[in-house]
Design a protein around this motif. Structure first.
Motif, mmCIF file in Angstrom:
data_model
loop_
_atom_site.group_PDB
_atom_site.id
_atom_site.type_symbol
_atom_site.label_atom_id
_atom_site.label_comp_id
_atom_site.label_asym_id
_atom_site.label_seq_id
_atom_site.Cartn_x
_atom_site.Cartn_y
_atom_site.Cartn_z
ATOM 1 N N VAL A 164 0.831 -1.205 0.000
ATOM 2 C CA VAL A 164 0.000 0.000 0.000
ATOM 3 C C VAL A 164 0.867 1.257 0.000
ATOM 4 O O VAL A 164 2.031 1.235 0.400
ATOM 5 C CB VAL A 164 -0.954 0.022 1.220
ATOM 6 N N SER A 165 0.262 2.344 -0.439
ATOM 7 C CA SER A 165 0.909 3.650 -0.392
ATOM 8 C C SER A 165 0.787 4.228 1.008
ATOM 9 O O SER A 165 0.159 3.640 1.893
ATOM 10 C CB SER A 165 0.244 4.593 -1.396
ATOM 11 N N ARG A 166 1.379 5.401 1.220
ATOM 12 C CA ARG A 166 1.280 6.054 2.533
ATOM 13 C C ARG A 166 -0.172 6.338 2.909
ATOM 14 O O ARG A 166 -0.517 6.374 4.083
ATOM 15 C CB ARG A 166 2.078 7.357 2.524
ATOM 16 N N GLY A 167 -1.010 6.538 1.911
ATOM 17 C CA GLY A 167 -2.417 6.799 2.170
ATOM 18 C C GLY A 167 -3.267 5.547 2.270
ATOM 19 O O GLY A 167 -4.481 5.638 2.411
ATOM 20 N N GLY A 168 -2.643 4.377 2.215
ATOM 21 C CA GLY A 168 -3.385 3.133 2.333
ATOM 22 C C GLY A 168 -3.939 2.595 1.036
ATOM 23 O O GLY A 168 -4.662 1.598 1.026
ATOM 24 N N GLU A 169 -3.592 3.211 -0.082
ATOM 25 C CA GLU A 169 -4.088 2.760 -1.379
ATOM 26 C C GLU A 169 -3.358 1.490 -1.812
ATOM 27 O O GLU A 169 -2.133 1.386 -1.709
ATOM 28 C CB GLU A 169 -3.855 3.864 -2.404
ATOM 29 N N LEU A 170 -4.095 0.508 -2.285
ATOM 30 C CA LEU A 170 -3.509 -0.749 -2.735
ATOM 31 C C LEU A 170 -2.756 -0.535 -4.045
ATOM 32 O O LEU A 170 -3.315 -0.067 -5.029
ATOM 33 C CB LEU A 170 -4.603 -1.803 -2.928
ATOM 34 N N LEU A 171 -1.469 -0.909 -4.043
ATOM 35 C CA LEU A 171 -0.626 -0.727 -5.219
ATOM 36 C C LEU A 171 -0.284 -2.039 -5.914
ATOM 37 O O LEU A 171 -0.092 -2.076 -7.123
ATOM 38 C CB LEU A 171 0.687 -0.033 -4.828
ATOM 39 N N GLY A 172 -0.172 -3.113 -5.141
ATOM 40 C CA GLY A 172 0.238 -4.392 -5.705
ATOM 41 C C GLY A 172 0.408 -5.402 -4.589
ATOM 42 O O GLY A 172 -0.208 -5.284 -3.526
ATOM 43 N N ALA A 173 1.272 -6.395 -4.816
ATOM 44 C CA ALA A 173 1.526 -7.420 -3.804
ATOM 45 C C ALA A 173 2.989 -7.835 -3.862
ATOM 46 O O ALA A 173 3.602 -7.838 -4.934
ATOM 47 C CB ALA A 173 0.619 -8.627 -4.019
ATOM 48 N N LEU A 174 3.537 -8.179 -2.710
ATOM 49 C CA LEU A 174 4.914 -8.656 -2.631
ATOM 50 C C LEU A 174 4.905 -10.169 -2.507
ATOM 51 O O LEU A 174 4.445 -10.711 -1.497
ATOM 52 C CB LEU A 174 5.631 -8.033 -1.432
ATOM 53 N N PRO A 175 5.420 -10.901 -3.502
ATOM 54 C CA PRO A 175 5.466 -12.360 -3.397
ATOM 55 C C PRO A 175 6.526 -12.793 -2.378
ATOM 56 O O PRO A 175 7.551 -12.132 -2.212
ATOM 57 C CB PRO A 175 5.861 -12.811 -4.818
ATOM 58 N N ARG A 176 6.301 -13.897 -1.733
ATOM 59 C CA ARG A 176 7.255 -14.415 -0.762
ATOM 60 C C ARG A 176 8.610 -14.686 -1.413
ATOM 61 O O ARG A 176 9.658 -14.455 -0.806
ATOM 62 C CB ARG A 176 6.700 -15.698 -0.139
ATOM 63 N N LYS A 177 8.610 -15.122 -2.664
ATOM 64 C CA LYS A 177 9.860 -15.446 -3.346
ATOM 65 C C LYS A 177 10.726 -14.209 -3.579
ATOM 66 O O LYS A 177 11.941 -14.344 -3.783
ATOM 67 C CB LYS A 177 9.580 -16.138 -4.670
ATOM 68 N N ALA A 178 10.135 -13.010 -3.529
ATOM 69 C CA ALA A 178 10.923 -11.797 -3.722
ATOM 70 C C ALA A 178 11.872 -11.550 -2.563
ATOM 71 O O ALA A 178 12.813 -10.755 -2.682
ATOM 72 C CB ALA A 178 9.994 -10.596 -3.904
ATOM 73 N N LEU A 179 11.647 -12.217 -1.428
ATOM 74 C CA LEU A 179 12.497 -12.027 -0.259
ATOM 75 C C LEU A 179 13.805 -12.793 -0.380
ATOM 76 O O LEU A 179 14.753 -12.527 0.370
ATOM 77 C CB LEU A 179 11.752 -12.480 1.005
ATOM 78 N N ARG A 180 13.870 -13.770 -1.260
ATOM 79 C CA ARG A 180 15.061 -14.602 -1.371
ATOM 80 C C ARG A 180 16.078 -13.965 -2.309
ATOM 81 O O ARG A 180 15.742 -13.440 -3.369
ATOM 82 C CB ARG A 180 14.698 -15.996 -1.912
ATOM 83 N N ARG A 181 17.329 -14.027 -1.946
ATOM 84 C CA ARG A 181 18.398 -13.599 -2.843
ATOM 85 C C ARG A 181 18.579 -14.665 -3.918
ATOM 86 O O ARG A 181 18.257 -15.822 -3.734
ATOM 87 C CB ARG A 181 19.708 -13.409 -2.081
ATOM 88 N N SER A 182 19.125 -14.265 -5.039
ATOM 89 C CA SER A 182 19.263 -15.199 -6.156
ATOM 90 C C SER A 182 20.182 -16.371 -5.823
ATOM 91 O O SER A 182 20.060 -17.452 -6.398
ATOM 92 C CB SER A 182 19.796 -14.467 -7.391
ATOM 93 N N ASP A 183 21.122 -16.173 -4.865
ATOM 94 C CA ASP A 183 22.031 -17.259 -4.515
ATOM 95 C C ASP A 183 21.601 -17.989 -3.257
ATOM 96 O O ASP A 183 22.366 -18.770 -2.694
ATOM 97 C CB ASP A 183 23.455 -16.719 -4.313
ATOM 98 N N ASP A 184 20.375 -17.738 -2.795
ATOM 99 C CA ASP A 184 19.867 -18.419 -1.607
ATOM 100 C C ASP A 184 19.627 -19.879 -1.896
ATOM 101 O O ASP A 184 19.192 -20.258 -2.979
ATOM 102 C CB ASP A 184 18.531 -17.786 -1.155
ATOM 103 N N GLY A 185 19.836 -20.700 -0.881
ATOM 104 C CA GLY A 185 19.517 -22.114 -1.026
ATOM 105 C C GLY A 185 18.186 -22.455 -0.403
ATOM 106 O O GLY A 185 17.820 -23.620 -0.329
ATOM 107 N N VAL A 186 17.447 -21.439 0.062
ATOM 108 C CA VAL A 186 16.163 -21.682 0.704
ATOM 109 C C VAL A 186 15.159 -22.153 -0.326
ATOM 110 O O VAL A 186 15.004 -21.564 -1.390
ATOM 111 C CB VAL A 186 15.648 -20.390 1.381
ATOM 112 N N GLU A 187 14.494 -23.226 -0.001
ATOM 113 C CA GLU A 187 13.503 -23.777 -0.924
ATOM 114 C C GLU A 187 12.268 -22.905 -0.942
ATOM 115 O O GLU A 187 11.788 -22.448 0.085
ATOM 116 C CB GLU A 187 13.123 -25.195 -0.496
ATOM 117 N N ALA A 188 11.769 -22.659 -2.123
ATOM 118 C CA ALA A 188 10.572 -21.828 -2.254
ATOM 119 C C ALA A 188 9.377 -22.565 -1.686
ATOM 120 O O ALA A 188 9.317 -23.777 -1.662
ATOM 121 C CB ALA A 188 10.313 -21.497 -3.732
#
Length: 280
Positions: free
Chosen positions: A214-238
């Motif tokens: 959301v924006s500062r005003g609470g407006e919905l802008l999109g969504a953050l997928p859980r996979k976006a938290l992983r670095r490209s060299d992470d070994g964590v299973e999705a």
């Protein structure tokens, strides 16, 4: 102008919200072709009444010149809401057709730091308002991309985030329920300006594969997928991918299109639209 064409334009002028609902129910390519064939000032009446998500899907199908003409006719805040949901690679040609001042204004409002939630979110979400009917939500769900099928994001009429709706819950309930009855308000929203490392440890990731942004005003802008938290060299299973709903079930969800649809069959010539735009 042919009588049928005049009736179509008159319908949009008098009932832009109804026209918006019909256009949102059409395949985006068909809706885009129709809007490109009528004057931008009239097309914007319907586009401005549309949910930003289907509006963005339609805008992506427009040629850059036609899409920019629509953007210029829309109120700035409405245009910004729609442009936020257009992928950057498709947004650039649209902005390139705008004046330098207007283009810069949009670019500033749509930009986020590289390590922020906003810079890593996806705008490919299914978004409905509390005022929408279950049938309309089902139609959006039917047209959503496969990875956007788990959740529908619910907003108020000002597009402020109010909760999520699991697709499976929508399918289990009869149509006399309202979306407000089914919404899950326990899914927390992430500020677009927040850093990714500040939201990585939230317990909500155990329950949801993506979280609203959301924006500062609470407006919905999109969504953050859980996979976006992983670095490209992470070994964590999705996390396990949520399977798509059966196509046979989704195919039965289409909302009947009446009224204006028959008038869309013979849109005015595209050339007339282009000449009209040049003469403005």
């Amino acid at each position: 102008m042919l009588e049928g064409q005049a009736l179509t334009l008159g319908f949009i002028r008098r009932r832009p919200a109804s026209a918006a609902r019909v256009l949102a129910s059409l395949p985006p390519t068909d809706a885009a072709a129709f809007l490109a064939a009528i004057p931008a000032r009239i097309a914007a009446l319907a586009m401005g009444q549309m949910n930003p998500w289907p509006a963005a899907q339609i805008l992506q199908q427009e040629e850059a010149m036609d899409g920019a003409a629509l953007i210029r006719e829309l109120e700035y805040a409405v245009a910004a809401k729609i442009l936020r949901l257009v992928p950057p690679q498709q947004r650039r040609p649209l902005l390139g057709e705008l004046s330098r001042r207007l283009r810069r204004s949009f670019e500033l409002s749509l930009s986020f730091p590289a390590d922020s939630v906003g810079a890593n979110m996806t705008t490919d979400i299914a978004m409905v308002t509390q005022a929408d009917s279950p049938a309309e939500a089902l139609e959006l769900l039917r047209r959503a991309s496969r990875h956007a099928l788990e959740l529908l994001f619910v907003t108020d009429t000002q597009h402020r985030y109010r909760g999520v709706l699991r697709a499976v819950d929508l399918l289990r309930n009869p149509e006399f329920f309202t979306l407000a009855d089914l919404v899950d308000s326990d899914c927390p929203a992430l500020p677009a300006q927040a850093r990714l490392d500040r939201v990585a440890g939230l317990d909500a990731w155990n329950d949801f594969s993506c979280l609203p942004v959301v924006s500062r005003g609470g407006e919905l802008l999109g969504a953050l997928p859980r996979k976006a938290l992983r670095r490209s060299d992470d070994g964590v299973e999705a996390g396990a991918r949520v399977p798509s709903l059966p196509e046979s079930l989704l195919g039965a969800m289409a909302v009947s299109i009446t009224g204006l649809t028959s008038l869309l069959a013979e849109p005015p010539a595209r050339l007339a639209r282009r000449e009209g735009e040049r003469g403005r």
